[in-house]
Design a protein around this motif. Sequence first.
Motif, short mmCIF file in Angstrom:
data_model
loop_
_atom_site.label_atom_id
_atom_site.label_comp_id
_atom_site.label_asym_id
_atom_site.label_seq_id
_atom_site.Cartn_x
_atom_site.Cartn_y
_atom_site.Cartn_z
N VAL A 1 -4.71 6.43 -1.22
CA VAL A 1 -4.14 5.10 -1.08
C VAL A 1 -4.13 4.43 -2.44
O VAL A 1 -5.12 4.46 -3.17
CB VAL A 1 -4.97 4.23 -0.11
CG1 VAL A 1 -4.40 2.82 -0.03
CG2 VAL A 1 -5.00 4.85 1.27
N ILE B 1 0.51 5.14 0.97
CA ILE B 1 -0.34 6.11 1.66
C ILE B 1 0.26 7.49 1.43
O ILE B 1 1.39 7.76 1.87
CB ILE B 1 -0.40 5.83 3.18
CG1 ILE B 1 -0.76 4.38 3.47
CG2 ILE B 1 -1.33 6.82 3.87
CD1 ILE B 1 -2.17 3.99 3.18
N LEU C 1 0.84 -1.19 0.00
CA LEU C 1 0.00 0.00 0.00
C LEU C 1 0.88 1.24 0.00
O LEU C 1 1.88 1.29 0.71
CB LEU C 1 -0.87 0.04 1.26
CG LEU C 1 -2.04 -0.92 1.36
CD1 LEU C 1 -2.74 -0.71 2.71
CD2 LEU C 1 -3.02 -0.72 0.23
#
Length: 198
Positions: free
Chosen positions: A189, A126, A124
């Motif tokens: 995200v 962010i 991921l």
Amino acid sequence: VNKMRFQQTVFYVLLVLMSFCSVAENQRVWMDPSADSRDIYFALFGELNYKTRSIKVMMGGGQNGTNKVQSAGDRHTVILPVEFTFDSRKVTTESEQFLEQLANAVQEKRKKLLRAGSKERVILSIDSHTDAVGPDEYNRILSEIRAETVRDVLVNLGIESSEVEVQGYGEERLLVASRSNSRNRRVEVSARVVAAGE
């Protein structure tokens, strides 16, 4: 009742037809605050892993966006309705609940990879952004701290810290020219699946 069945049938037919359309990959999608892990999974990974009853996203951003169904196969940068208390790193209770849905979506993707015998993993990214009120450097530091907070919440929810990359941009990448527009204060995200060891 017949009208509702007709609408549902039209929705599923459109969903199947749209799955064959190509849409620009990795466009920004604002997630509706009522979105659940299935909606987030679909937006992040572009897979019809679930029987998707609706895709709760707002194209065009924020409260003025319109709900639209996304095409299967599309992967997006998802703008989360994550809010912080004023001038702090503390995530609101509502936002913690939404981040739990994000964690559930990532864990579901992880399970799917394992079931397929894949050694790939989900990473991921962010990215935290602020508006342009206040000094540049302060906003950059605040956005970094907030991105780290989101990572910490996800780690507490079972996501490996090595699977979360964070970046704070401050006011560097405003979505709206207005310096104080709330749409500029956002957490984005994106997800990618990488080979083990990457």
